[in-house]
Design an enzyme around this catalytic site. Structure first.
Site, PDB file in Angstrom:
ATOM      1  CD  GLU A  49      -2.848  -1.476   2.264  1.00  0.00           C
ATOM      2  OE1 GLU A  49      -2.898  -0.611   3.148  1.00  0.00           O
ATOM      3  OE2 GLU A  49      -3.550  -2.498   2.275  1.00  0.00           O
TER       4      GLU A  49
ATOM      5  CG  ASN B 149      -0.427  -7.012  -1.787  1.00  0.00           C
ATOM      6  OD1 ASN B 149      -0.944  -7.608  -2.734  1.00  0.00           O
ATOM      7  ND2 ASN B 149      -0.955  -7.008  -0.566  1.00  0.00           N
TER       8      ASN B 149
ATOM      9  CG  HIS C  11      -9.728  -5.947   0.153  1.00  0.00           C
ATOM     10  ND1 HIS C  11     -10.053  -7.101   0.849  1.00  0.00           N
ATOM     11  CD2 HIS C  11      -8.425  -5.712   0.405  1.00  0.00           C
ATOM     12  CE1 HIS C  11      -8.977  -7.530   1.498  1.00  0.00           C
ATOM     13  NE2 HIS C  11      -7.980  -6.716   1.246  1.00  0.00           N
TER      14      HIS C  11
ATOM     15  CD  GLU D 296      -4.547  -8.081   1.269  1.00  0.00           C
ATOM     16  OE1 GLU D 296      -5.456  -7.386   1.790  1.00  0.00           O
ATOM     17  OE2 GLU D 296      -3.343  -7.837   1.427  1.00  0.00           O
TER      18      GLU D 296
ATOM     19  CG  ASP E  54     -12.683  -9.135   0.977  1.00  0.00           C
ATOM     20  OD1 ASP E  54     -12.557  -8.117   0.269  1.00  0.00           O
ATOM     21  OD2 ASP E  54     -12.236  -9.217   2.145  1.00  0.00           O
TER      22      ASP E  54
HETATM   23  O1  9MR Z   1      -7.279  -9.027   7.878  1.00  0.00           O
HETATM   24  C1  9MR Z   1      -6.565  -8.066   8.606  1.00  0.00           C
HETATM   25  C2  9MR Z   1      -7.352  -7.688   9.831  1.00  0.00           C
HETATM   26  O2  9MR Z   1      -7.508  -8.779  10.697  1.00  0.00           O
HETATM   27  C3  9MR Z   1      -6.665  -6.543  10.533  1.00  0.00           C
HETATM   28  O3  9MR Z   1      -7.435  -6.123  11.633  1.00  0.00           O
HETATM   29  C4  9MR Z   1      -6.452  -5.420   9.545  1.00  0.00           C
HETATM   30  C5  9MR Z   1      -5.773  -4.219  10.161  1.00  0.00           C
HETATM   31  O4  9MR Z   1      -5.614  -3.208   9.206  1.00  0.00           O
HETATM   32  O5  9MR Z   1      -5.664  -5.890   8.469  1.00  0.00           O
HETATM   33  C6  9MR Z   1      -6.326  -6.852   7.750  1.00  0.00           C
HETATM   34  O6  9MR Z   1      -5.604  -7.198   6.596  1.00  0.00           O
HETATM   35  C7  9MR Z   1      -5.304  -6.145   5.685  1.00  0.00           C
HETATM   36  C8  9MR Z   1      -4.060  -6.530   4.939  1.00  0.00           C
HETATM   37  O7  9MR Z   1      -3.035  -6.791   5.849  1.00  0.00           O
HETATM   38  C9  9MR Z   1      -3.640  -5.476   3.954  1.00  0.00           C
HETATM   39  N1  9MR Z   1      -4.721  -5.137   3.064  1.00  0.00           N
HETATM   40  C10 9MR Z   1      -5.977  -4.801   3.689  1.00  0.00           C
HETATM   41  C11 9MR Z   1      -6.405  -5.921   4.639  1.00  0.00           C
HETATM   42  C12 9MR Z   1      -7.756  -5.606   5.245  1.00  0.00           C
HETATM   43  O8  9MR Z   1      -7.658  -4.496   6.084  1.00  0.00           O
END
Ligand code: 9MR
Length: 354
Positions: A165, A206, A242, A271, A273
């Protein structure tokens, strides 16, 4: 025929009838009938792709959950356990227990691991964010973090999300602690350090909202060209994907994947969804299924799109409801671990010959 043989034959017949009645396989037909249906991983492998899921440590005590996790997928991503706050909670004190638990489980299930993530502005430990650093200090801290973690998992992971990011929606650099202190060169440095520590791991950039062609994915396109021209070790571009039904499907996804392939990179949907405004209706679930099908087809259409990972597989453990109140139902299995239309749509896409 001697009567003893006849008796034996009759007994064998009776035994077979009993076994059939009991539902136990006896002949070749029964065996074919018993054959387990192909998993998403099996189907993806027919195309030379993988099909993965994220998971997280607290869920691993749920045995109904881990049964499907261990069976249906051939790639696993730790959702949180390899992030900086978890792995270096105090400066220079490393804790790989959470990541190790997931890597060990994946290995026991003959699954590979996409490791996530080394450099990200979020989920950083307090010791790192609560003070000022000079560029030299932060560079040393970053290098040590990356190399200690990558070395720990050397030979055990297939790929690393090295920088996560890095860009804003408009394609400008995100003003993270790393960018502000070190300038844009932190990205090339991070990739080089990771490569030194595990020369065989595939190294990825990513991000989210980069599925379509637009300012943010254009920024990556330009950066990748530069990094490649400089000989920086970079192997893949991860598109988180996402998606949300209310914002529309990224129709340029396939073209976008293709342009990164032309730069010599692997791509992956990392990732996935597809969330929706709740309640979920039959109509929304059908639309969601179409999107999962379309995404799968887009990946299969581009040779260097190496695989797809869903950001956990069941709505029971999705991150969405906590982050987007009123939204959810984003994954291919529902909260009871039952497959949804999206699951069947993915299977259909993977079953189609190419
Ligand atoms: O799935 C992750 C969630 O459990 C955490 O609370 C969150 C914190 O920001 O991060 C989520 O995973 C993220 C990933 O590491 C990077 N891309 C976005 C994902 C969803 O927030």
């Amino acid at each position: 025929m001697p009567s003893r043989s006849r008796t034996r034959l009759r007994l064998a017949g009776v035994l077979a009838a009993v076994l059939v009645a009991a539902g136990v396989a006896t002949g070749p037909a029964a065996q074919a009938h018993e054959k387990k249906p192909a998993t998403l991983a099996d189907l993806a492998q027919r195309h030379g792709r993988y099909f993965g899921s994220a998971t997280d440590n607290p869920e691993l005590t749920d045995t109904a959950y881990t049964r499907i996790l261990g069976h249906e997928f051939d790639m696993i991503t730790p959702g949180n356990g390899m992030k900086w706050y978890a792995t270096e909670p105090q400066q220079g004190v490393f804790d790989f227990s959470q990541g190790d638990e997931i890597v060990n489980l994946a290995r026991a299930n003959h699954q590979k691991v996409r490791a996530h993530t080394l450099v990200w502005h979020s989920q950083l430990p307090g010791w790192l964010t609560s003070r000022e650093w000079t560029a030299d200090e932060l560079r040393a801290v970053l290098k040590k973090h990356i190399q200690t973690e990558v070395r720990h998992y050397r030979g055990k992971v297939y790929a690393w999300d090295v920088v996560n990011e890095a860009f804003n929606e408009d394609g400008t650099y995100r003003e993270t602690i790393f960018y502000k202190t070190l300038g844009p060169g932190y990205i090339a440095d991070a990739l080089r350090w990771a490569h030194q520590a595990d020369p065989k791991a595939k190294l990825y950039l990513n991000d989210y909202n980069v599925e379509a062609i637009g300012p943010k994915s254009d920024a990556y396109y330009r950066l990748v060209k530069e990094l490649k021209a400089q000989g920086v070790p970079l192997h893949g571009f991860g598109l988180q994907a996402h998606l949300a039904l209310q914002y529309g499907y990224p129709t340029t996804l396939e073209d976008n994947l293709r342009r990164f392939a032309r730069l010599g990179l692997d791509t992956a949907l990392t990732e996935v969804d597809v969330r929706m405004l709740l309640p979920a209706t039959e109509e929304k679930l059908a639309q969601q299924a179409d999107w999962y099908r379309d995404m799968t087809e887009a990946c299969l259409a581009v040779r260097r799109c190496v695989g797809i990972t869903v950001w956990d597989y069941t709505d029971k453990y999705s991150w969405i409801p906590a982050f987007f109140p009123g939204q959810g139902a984003a994954l291919p299995w529902d909260e009871q671990l039952a497959p949804k239309p999206a699951y069947h749509a993915i299977r259909e896409a993977l079953r189609a010959p190419r």
